[in-house]
Design a protein around this motif. Sequence first.
Motif, PDB file in Angstrom:
ATOM      1  N   PRO A  78       0.813  -1.217   0.000  1.00 25.25           N
ATOM      2  CA  PRO A  78       0.000   0.000   0.000  1.00 25.25           C
ATOM      3  C   PRO A  78       0.851   1.274   0.000  1.00 25.25           C
ATOM      4  O   PRO A  78       1.935   1.309   0.574  1.00 25.25           O
ATOM      5  CB  PRO A  78      -0.832  -0.093   1.271  1.00 25.25           C
ATOM      6  CG  PRO A  78      -0.389  -1.294   1.995  1.00 25.25           C
ATOM      7  CD  PRO A  78       0.627  -2.011   1.200  1.00 25.25           C
ATOM      8  N   THR A  79       0.326   2.299  -0.651  1.00 21.26           N
ATOM      9  CA  THR A  79       0.986   3.596  -0.702  1.00 21.26           C
ATOM     10  C   THR A  79       0.444   4.462   0.422  1.00 21.26           C
ATOM     11  O   THR A  79      -0.740   4.463   0.702  1.00 21.26           O
ATOM     12  CB  THR A  79       0.711   4.280  -2.052  1.00 21.26           C
ATOM     13  OG1 THR A  79       1.163   3.419  -3.091  1.00 21.26           O
ATOM     14  CG2 THR A  79       1.419   5.607  -2.153  1.00 21.26           C
ATOM     15  N   SER A  80       1.323   5.190   1.065  1.00 23.01           N
ATOM     16  CA  SER A  80       0.935   6.077   2.148  1.00 23.01           C
ATOM     17  C   SER A  80       1.376   7.494   1.813  1.00 23.01           C
ATOM     18  O   SER A  80       2.361   7.696   1.115  1.00 23.01           O
ATOM     19  CB  SER A  80       1.594   5.618   3.449  1.00 23.01           C
ATOM     20  OG  SER A  80       1.281   6.490   4.495  1.00 23.01           O
ATOM     21  N   GLU A  81       0.644   8.480   2.308  1.00 24.83           N
ATOM     22  CA  GLU A  81       1.022   9.867   2.091  1.00 24.83           C
ATOM     23  C   GLU A  81       2.126  10.301   3.040  1.00 24.83           C
ATOM     24  O   GLU A  81       2.892  11.207   2.738  1.00 24.83           O
ATOM     25  CB  GLU A  81      -0.185  10.781   2.259  1.00 24.83           C
ATOM     26  CG  GLU A  81      -1.224  10.611   1.180  1.00 24.83           C
ATOM     27  CD  GLU A  81      -2.404  11.541   1.368  1.00 24.83           C
ATOM     28  OE1 GLU A  81      -2.312  12.473   2.195  1.00 24.83           O
ATOM     29  OE2 GLU A  81      -3.406  11.338   0.684  1.00 24.83           O
ATOM     30  N   SER A  82       2.202   9.662   4.195  1.00 21.56           N
ATOM     31  CA  SER A  82       3.239  10.002   5.170  1.00 21.56           C
ATOM     32  C   SER A  82       3.423   8.819   6.114  1.00 21.56           C
ATOM     33  O   SER A  82       2.616   7.895   6.139  1.00 21.56           O
ATOM     34  CB  SER A  82       2.855  11.244   5.956  1.00 21.56           C
ATOM     35  OG  SER A  82       1.762  10.969   6.784  1.00 21.56           O
ATOM     36  N   PHE A  83       4.490   8.862   6.889  1.00 24.10           N
ATOM     37  CA  PHE A  83       4.709   7.854   7.918  1.00 24.10           C
ATOM     38  C   PHE A  83       5.501   8.478   9.051  1.00 24.10           C
ATOM     39  O   PHE A  83       6.131   9.525   8.886  1.00 24.10           O
ATOM     40  CB  PHE A  83       5.408   6.608   7.369  1.00 24.10           C
ATOM     41  CG  PHE A  83       6.824   6.838   6.914  1.00 24.10           C
ATOM     42  CD1 PHE A  83       7.887   6.546   7.741  1.00 24.10           C
ATOM     43  CD2 PHE A  83       7.088   7.327   5.650  1.00 24.10           C
ATOM     44  CE1 PHE A  83       9.192   6.756   7.333  1.00 24.10           C
ATOM     45  CE2 PHE A  83       8.380   7.536   5.220  1.00 24.10           C
ATOM     46  CZ  PHE A  83       9.441   7.254   6.062  1.00 24.10           C
ATOM     47  N   LYS A  84       5.439   7.844  10.195  1.00 25.42           N
ATOM     48  CA  LYS A  84       6.156   8.329  11.370  1.00 25.42           C
ATOM     49  C   LYS A  84       7.405   7.484  11.536  1.00 25.42           C
ATOM     50  O   LYS A  84       7.332   6.257  11.589  1.00 25.42           O
ATOM     51  CB  LYS A  84       5.272   8.234  12.607  1.00 25.42           C
ATOM     52  CG  LYS A  84       5.771   9.041  13.748  1.00 25.42           C
ATOM     53  CD  LYS A  84       4.699   9.165  14.789  1.00 25.42           C
ATOM     54  CE  LYS A  84       5.052  10.316  15.707  1.00 25.42           C
ATOM     55  NZ  LYS A  84       3.942  10.679  16.536  1.00 25.42           N
ATOM     56  N   TYR A  85       8.555   8.127  11.606  1.00 25.25           N
ATOM     57  CA  TYR A  85       9.820   7.416  11.744  1.00 25.25           C
ATOM     58  C   TYR A  85      10.648   8.109  12.820  1.00 25.25           C
ATOM     59  O   TYR A  85      10.946   9.300  12.699  1.00 25.25           O
ATOM     60  CB  TYR A  85      10.569   7.374  10.419  1.00 25.25           C
ATOM     61  CG  TYR A  85      11.793   6.498  10.449  1.00 25.25           C
ATOM     62  CD1 TYR A  85      11.663   5.114  10.542  1.00 25.25           C
ATOM     63  CD2 TYR A  85      13.054   7.038  10.428  1.00 25.25           C
ATOM     64  CE1 TYR A  85      12.772   4.305  10.591  1.00 25.25           C
ATOM     65  CE2 TYR A  85      14.176   6.230  10.469  1.00 25.25           C
ATOM     66  CZ  TYR A  85      14.030   4.858  10.551  1.00 25.25           C
ATOM     67  OH  TYR A  85      15.129   4.053  10.605  1.00 25.25           O
ATOM     68  N   LEU A  86      10.993   7.396  13.868  1.00 24.19           N
ATOM     69  CA  LEU A  86      11.774   7.910  14.978  1.00 24.19           C
ATOM     70  C   LEU A  86      11.193   9.196  15.553  1.00 24.19           C
ATOM     71  O   LEU A  86      11.891  10.153  15.856  1.00 24.19           O
ATOM     72  CB  LEU A  86      13.224   8.140  14.541  1.00 24.19           C
ATOM     73  CG  LEU A  86      13.979   6.898  14.073  1.00 24.19           C
ATOM     74  CD1 LEU A  86      15.382   7.284  13.622  1.00 24.19           C
ATOM     75  CD2 LEU A  86      14.038   5.858  15.164  1.00 24.19           C
ATOM     76  N   GLY A  87       9.860   9.260  15.645  1.00 26.06           N
ATOM     77  CA  GLY A  87       9.185  10.384  16.268  1.00 26.06           C
ATOM     78  C   GLY A  87       8.863  11.551  15.360  1.00 26.06           C
ATOM     79  O   GLY A  87       8.239  12.504  15.783  1.00 26.06           O
ATOM     80  N   SER A  88       9.284  11.495  14.103  1.00 23.83           N
ATOM     81  CA  SER A  88       9.009  12.581  13.170  1.00 23.83           C
ATOM     82  C   SER A  88       8.122  12.087  12.036  1.00 23.83           C
ATOM     83  O   SER A  88       8.260  10.956  11.587  1.00 23.83           O
ATOM     84  CB  SER A  88      10.307  13.125  12.577  1.00 23.83           C
ATOM     85  OG  SER A  88      11.091  13.719  13.566  1.00 23.83           O
TER      86      SER A  88
END
Length: 166
Positions: A78-88
């Motif tokens: 699936p394609t996502s518009e954004s994701f959270k990585y290491l709190g950002s």
Amino acid sequence: MDTPTRKLHDALPWTLLYADDVALSENADALQNKLSQWAKVLKTNDLRISIQKTEHVTYAFNDSEQIPKFPIEAEAIPTSESFKYLGSNVSGDCSLDREVTNRVQVSWHSWRAMSGVLCDKNMPIKCQGKVYKAEVRPAMAYASEWWPLSTKQEQRIHVAEMIMLR
């Protein structure tokens, strides 16, 4: 994870292992090839890529770019518009709106947690200021040293801070 995938590692930052997250960054064809290699190597070691927990973000710098599909064993990631990585929050459109919203929400959470001190009329103002500067402001400014903020985003942060200070 290092042992079965040792032959798949490229020079950083092209392949980055962090806990159980693998971030790959190349052109679409090379990325599909690399995903297929990962799936094959993991399968030979009785491991698999979880399609339900895997997503990709494509950085489209203009609206005419086609977002590619990346199938693993005939099922597309699936394609996502954004994701959270290491709190950002990392956004595919390269905007900081979600990160600014997240930072404001986190600082409000911190403010609420410290409201017993910050709203206590018997607490000296100087002490309240120190608590605010030590707890609330760092929550809002976390990782902000690299943010190229727009005027609107700066204003959102400023408004939230002024409301907290009142």
